[in-house]
Design a protein around this motif. Structure first.
Motif, PDB file in Angstrom:
ATOM      1  N   TYR A  41     -42.170 -40.555 -16.981  1.00  9.51           N
ATOM      2  CA  TYR A  41     -40.769 -40.348 -16.619  1.00  9.51           C
ATOM      3  C   TYR A  41     -40.527 -40.327 -15.113  1.00  9.51           C
ATOM      4  O   TYR A  41     -39.394 -40.162 -14.675  1.00  9.51           O
ATOM      5  CB  TYR A  41     -40.244 -39.052 -17.248  1.00  9.51           C
ATOM      6  N   SER A  42     -41.569 -40.506 -14.305  1.00 12.69           N
ATOM      7  CA  SER A  42     -41.372 -40.501 -12.852  1.00 12.69           C
ATOM      8  C   SER A  42     -40.737 -41.799 -12.356  1.00 12.69           C
ATOM      9  O   SER A  42     -40.285 -41.858 -11.222  1.00 12.69           O
ATOM     10  CB  SER A  42     -42.698 -40.270 -12.127  1.00 12.69           C
ATOM     11  N   HIS A  46     -40.530 -42.472  -8.424  1.00 14.16           N
ATOM     12  CA  HIS A  46     -39.231 -42.135  -7.835  1.00 14.16           C
ATOM     13  C   HIS A  46     -38.973 -40.631  -7.960  1.00 14.16           C
ATOM     14  O   HIS A  46     -38.470 -40.008  -7.031  1.00 14.16           O
ATOM     15  CB  HIS A  46     -38.112 -42.924  -8.515  1.00 14.16           C
ATOM     16  N   TYR A  47     -39.307 -40.079  -9.127  1.00 10.42           N
ATOM     17  CA  TYR A  47     -39.131 -38.651  -9.350  1.00 10.42           C
ATOM     18  C   TYR A  47     -40.464 -37.938  -9.175  1.00 10.42           C
ATOM     19  O   TYR A  47     -41.478 -38.352  -9.715  1.00 10.42           O
ATOM     20  CB  TYR A  47     -38.590 -38.375 -10.764  1.00 10.42           C
ATOM     21  N   ASN A  48     -40.434 -36.868  -8.409  1.00  5.53           N
ATOM     22  CA  ASN A  48     -41.621 -36.026  -8.202  1.00  5.53           C
ATOM     23  C   ASN A  48     -41.274 -34.636  -8.725  1.00  5.53           C
ATOM     24  O   ASN A  48     -40.592 -33.870  -8.053  1.00  5.53           O
ATOM     25  CB  ASN A  48     -41.989 -35.981  -6.711  1.00  5.53           C
ATOM     26  N   LEU A  70     -36.745 -32.714 -16.489  1.00  2.45           N
ATOM     27  CA  LEU A  70     -37.607 -33.107 -17.600  1.00  2.45           C
ATOM     28  C   LEU A  70     -37.990 -31.875 -18.400  1.00  2.45           C
ATOM     29  O   LEU A  70     -38.429 -30.878 -17.838  1.00  2.45           O
ATOM     30  CB  LEU A  70     -38.872 -33.795 -17.064  1.00  2.45           C
ATOM     31  N   LEU A  71     -37.786 -31.947 -19.722  1.00  2.00           N
ATOM     32  CA  LEU A  71     -38.209 -30.899 -20.640  1.00  2.00           C
ATOM     33  C   LEU A  71     -39.190 -31.515 -21.627  1.00  2.00           C
ATOM     34  O   LEU A  71     -38.885 -32.515 -22.275  1.00  2.00           O
ATOM     35  CB  LEU A  71     -37.021 -30.306 -21.406  1.00  2.00           C
ATOM     36  N   ALA A  81     -39.852 -35.076 -25.524  1.00  5.77           N
ATOM     37  CA  ALA A  81     -39.574 -35.010 -24.097  1.00  5.77           C
ATOM     38  C   ALA A  81     -38.125 -35.443 -23.867  1.00  5.77           C
ATOM     39  O   ALA A  81     -37.644 -36.397 -24.488  1.00  5.77           O
ATOM     40  CB  ALA A  81     -40.517 -35.911 -23.323  1.00  5.77           C
ATOM     41  N   TYR A  82     -37.431 -34.714 -23.017  1.00  3.71           N
ATOM     42  CA  TYR A  82     -36.046 -35.019 -22.665  1.00  3.71           C
ATOM     43  C   TYR A  82     -35.988 -35.205 -21.157  1.00  3.71           C
ATOM     44  O   TYR A  82     -36.365 -34.310 -20.401  1.00  3.71           O
ATOM     45  CB  TYR A  82     -35.101 -33.871 -23.057  1.00  3.71           C
ATOM     46  N   PHE A  83     -35.518 -36.371 -20.717  1.00  2.00           N
ATOM     47  CA  PHE A  83     -35.345 -36.636 -19.297  1.00  2.00           C
ATOM     48  C   PHE A  83     -33.868 -36.828 -19.024  1.00  2.00           C
ATOM     49  O   PHE A  83     -33.173 -37.520 -19.775  1.00  2.00           O
ATOM     50  CB  PHE A  83     -36.114 -37.882 -18.862  1.00  2.00           C
TER      51      PHE A  83
END
Length: 156
Positions: A41-42, A46-48, A70-71, A81-83
Motif C-alpha cells: 500500500y505504499s 510514496h507513503y511512508n 492504513l488499517l 486491510a483498509y487503505f
C-alpha cells in the motif's frame, strides 16, 4: 540424585522453551505480513507509514506528511486491510452501534466522508460477533478508535 535433577531440569526447560519458540516464530511471521502489506500500500514508496500502533490483532498506520491511513486487521477469519488517501477525506467521525434490547455496544467504526462525492466509508474497528473477550476488547478498541479519529482529523 544428579541424574534425576538433570532430567527434571531438561523437562522444565523443554516445557518452557517450546511455547516461547512458537511465540517468537508467530511474531516474526506477523511482522513479515505487516511489512508486506505496508509495502503493497505504499504505492512505490510514496507513503511512508511511520506512525504505527498495534492492539488486539489490529495494526493502524498513518503517513501524516503524504496523508495516507492504513488499517490491517488480523482478527477476522481472513486478513483484511483498509487503505484511505486522506487527501480525499473531508470529515472523520467515530460511530458506535448499540443493540436495542441490552443497550450494549455491538460495533465501533470509523466513518470517513469523501470530499467530492460526500460518500461515507465505514472502517470497522470492533464487532461483537468477531470478538471472544467482548468487554475487554470493546473498551480497548473504543479508546484506540477515539485516539486515531483525533489523529486522522489532525492530519486532514
Amino acid at each position: 540424585m544428579d541424574t534425576s535433577v538433570t532430567i527434571i531440569g531438561l523437562i522444565i526447560t523443554i516445557l518452557i522453551g517450546i511455547p516461547i519458540t512458537l511465540v517468537f516464530r508467530s511474531n516474526i511471521t506477523n511482522r513479515a505480513k505487516i511489512k508486506d502489506i505496508k509495502k503493497q500500500y505504499s504505492q512505490n514508496n510514496h507513503y511512508n507509514f511511520e506512525h504505527t500502533e498495534t492492539q488486539n490483532k489490529k495494526i493502524l498506520s498513518i503517513d501524516q506528511k503524504n496523508k495516507g491511513f492504513l488499517l490491517i486487521d488480523f482478527s477476522y477469519k481472513k486478513d483484511t486491510a483498509y487503505f484511505v488517501d486522506l487527501k480525499n477525506i473531508i470529515l472523520c467521525n467515530l460511530l458506535t452501534t448499540n443493540e436495542s434490547k441490552s443497550n450494549t455496544v455491538s460495533k465501533v467504526e470509523i466513518e470517513l466522508v469523501h470530499k467530492n462525492s460526500m460518500k461515507k466509508e465505514l472502517i470497522p474497528i470492533y464487532n461483537i460477533e468477531n470478538q471472544y473477550l467482548d468487554f475487554n476488547c470493546l473498551f480497548e478498541d473504543h479508546k484506540l478508535a477515539q485516539k486515531w479519529v483525533g489523529l486522522i482529523n489532525k492530519t486532514i
